[in-house]
Enzyme design. Structure first.
Site, mmCIF file in Angstrom:
data_model
loop_
_atom_site.group_PDB
_atom_site.id
_atom_site.type_symbol
_atom_site.label_atom_id
_atom_site.label_comp_id
_atom_site.label_asym_id
_atom_site.label_seq_id
_atom_site.Cartn_x
_atom_site.Cartn_y
_atom_site.Cartn_z
ATOM 1 N N ASP A 1 0.805 -1.223 0.000
ATOM 2 C CA ASP A 1 0.000 0.000 0.000
ATOM 3 C C ASP A 1 0.840 1.277 0.000
ATOM 4 O OD1 ASP A 1 -2.218 -1.688 0.152
ATOM 5 O OD2 ASP A 1 -2.200 -1.672 2.351
ATOM 6 N N LYS B 1 1.899 1.970 -5.139
ATOM 7 C CA LYS B 1 2.468 1.379 -6.372
ATOM 8 C C LYS B 1 1.542 1.606 -7.574
ATOM 9 C CE LYS B 1 2.456 -2.626 -4.244
ATOM 10 N NZ LYS B 1 2.117 -2.208 -2.869
ATOM 11 N N GLY C 1 -4.468 -4.591 -3.620
ATOM 12 C CA GLY C 1 -5.469 -3.561 -3.875
ATOM 13 C C GLY C 1 -4.738 -2.296 -4.273
ATOM 14 N N HIS C 2 -4.852 -1.927 -5.551
ATOM 15 C CA HIS C 2 -4.099 -0.783 -6.062
ATOM 16 C C HIS C 2 -5.081 0.293 -6.500
ATOM 17 C CE1 HIS C 2 -0.764 -3.918 -7.141
ATOM 18 N NE2 HIS C 2 -0.907 -3.744 -5.849
ATOM 19 N N GLN D 1 2.002 -6.259 -3.030
ATOM 20 C CA GLN D 1 2.444 -6.335 -1.631
ATOM 21 C C GLN D 1 3.729 -5.505 -1.450
ATOM 22 O OE1 GLN D 1 1.487 -9.810 -3.025
ATOM 23 N NE2 GLN D 1 -0.461 -8.840 -2.586
#
Ligand code: GDP
Ligand code: IMO
Ligand code: MG
Length: 449
Positions: free
Chosen positions: A9, A12, A36-37, A238
């Site tokens: 988080d 990225k 989750g991006h 990650q």
């Protein structure tokens, strides 16, 4: 190559999207839909989990490499979500036939194990419950169903039968499958604590029809694109401290998140990776369990930790859990720099620190009477580390949206320069808001060195 240098988080997704101004192909090579991006383009927010963060830029080809564990159902959900807002995905997405599949029983085992830990009063990993660990276990044990098996229904059925026998045994004997009742998403698959063959098989075959047109030999395609002179971008999911080997083991994810794994997880030679950008939050956050030496109280109003949590909107993109917050840790960053071979840093969320009077910067730890300047390996030792801090002055002016380094508050500039010195890695980029355009470039990753 874009890699998260902390616990994930770091931002990225924003930077991968920004880099697709130059890159023509974006490759995921590890992890799954635990990621989750978040991308913000002209004020519109998009959350991506499995689809590479290049999808929002028309014409960019997105690759899912063999190192990714793939839930066909979750991928189709994500594709449909993007199609609803007019984004063409299917013609631009290539999936490796060698990806191991995540099937519903993987999530069932993941969830049941965490529940068993809770009941036993032992520390939970705090997984995302997406079945990532159990799917990688099957891969390493050489029994996984892979995307290519979707092409052959009989072969698929026979492998699935064997796999289900094993996993149902695990669920009922060791994990007390009845407890799964509370996991709503898993209910359709489970009768009396056992995952049902027919439901999983029929669903997988329905998914196969939609997935197979996008499946191919990603390694071959990437090598061809490279020979063709295209700019490729490898998107880590990650973060380094969640890496199965180099992270805060056992409070980690089940894949290698470090830059070197881009090669194995996509099927390209390591020489193809010319530049490694370490995405790094201006402070630290972590979701789930595990040690965090510079963690602050982030729940009490008026504290710096609360400020980070609220101003930084630190809630998980995948599970919605609150992220734990703490000071920047240079000794952790040094380990990240070492294991990734970082070329440069992109410091994100600098704007979140606006308004803090003082900042603490961790430069090392005390452990067993010794002073360490590098994060030790594994949770047991990390838990016993006592951080050593340097204090720096904060700034009250806003840095939100600044796109020129010289226009940043002077103390923010000093903070970034100090980060370069204590981590030993040059700051090449800075991000000052979630928006694609609010980015400072000191050295462009695609510039010829
Ligand atoms: P990722 O998993 O590394 O892609 O990061 P996430 O998207 O899960 O979390 C980063 C969050 O910070 C997202 O909500 C982004 O929109 C947001 N973000 C990214 N860069 C910045 C920044 O420079 N400033 C602020 N305020 N938010 C940012
Ligand atoms: P992105 O790509 C933050 C964490 C989980 C848990 C641990 C293991 O958005 O940075 P898992 O479900 O992978 O077995 O959970 O890893 N975790 C993440 N934390 N960002 C992520 O992805 C994460 N993916 C997994 O919270 O602590
Ligand atoms: Mg994320």
């Amino acid at each position: 190559m874009v890699v998260g240098t902390q616990w994930g988080d770091e931002g990225k997704g924003k930077l991968v999207d920004w880099l697709t101004e130059t890159a023509t192909g974006v490759v995921r090579f590890q992890g799954g839909h635990n990621a989750g991006h978040t991308l913000v383009i002209n004020g519109v927010k998009t959350a991506l989990h499995l689809i590479p963060s290049g999808i929002m830029r028309p014409g960019v080809v997105c690759y899912i490499g063999n190192g990714v564990v793939l839930s066909a159902g979750k991928l189709l959900e994500e594709i449909r979500g993007l199609e609803k807002v007019g984004i063409d995905v299917r013609s631009r997405l290539r999936i490796s036939e060698a990806c191991p599949l995540i099937l519903p029983f993987h999530a069932a085992i993941d969830v049941a194990r965490e529940a068993a830990k809770e009941l036993a009063g032992t520390a939970k990993i705090g997984t995302t419950g997406r079945g990532i660990g159990p799917a990688y276990e099957d891969k390493i044990a050489r029994r996984a169903l892979r995307v290519q098996d979707l092409k052959y229904p009989e072969r698929f059925a026979s492998k699935l039968k064997d796999l289900l026998e094993l996993h149902n045994h695990m669920l009922t004997t060791f994990l007390g499958g009845a407890q799964l009742d509370w996991a709503d998403a898993l209910k359709p698959y489970i009768v009396k604590g056992e995952v049902q063959f027919d439901v999983v098989y029929n669903e997988a075959m329905a998914h196969a029809k939609e997935i197979l047109p996008m499946v191919g030999d990603v390694s071959r395609d990437l090598n061809a694109a490279h020979l063709n002179g295209e700019h490729l971008l490898f998107e880590g999911a990650q973060g380094t401290l969640l890496d199965i080997d180099h992270g805060t083991y056992p409070f980690v994810t089940s894949s290698n998140c470090v830059a070197g794994n881009a090669s194995a997880g996509a099927g390209v030679g390591p020489g193809m990776l010319h530049y490694v950008l370490g995405i790094t939050k201006a402070y630290c956050t972590r979701v789930g369990g595990g040690p965090f030496p510079t963690e602050l109280d982030w729940e009490t109003e008026g504290t710096p930790g609360y400020h980070m949590s609220v101003v930084g909107a630190e809630r998980g993109t995948t599970t919605g859990r609150s992220r734990r917050c703490g000071w920047f840790d240079a000794a952790l960053l040094k380990r990240s720099a070492q294991v990734n071979g970082l070329s440069g840093l992109c410091i994100t969320k600098l704007d979140v620190l606006d308004g803090l009077q003082e900042l603490q910067l961790c430069v090392g730890y005390k452990l067993d009477g010794e002073v360490l300047d590098l994060l030790p390996m594994g949770a047991d030792d990390i838990e016993r580390c006592e951080p050593i801090y340097e204090t720096m002055p904060g700034w009250s002016d806003s840095s939100v949206g600044v796109t020129d380094f010289d226009k940043l508050p002077v103390n923010a500039q000093a903070y970034l320069k100090r980060i370069e010195v204590v981590t030993g890695v040059p700051v090449h980029m800075v991000s000052t808001s979630p928006d694609r355009d609010h980015t400072i470039v000191l050295h462009h990753p695609y510039a010829v060195a």
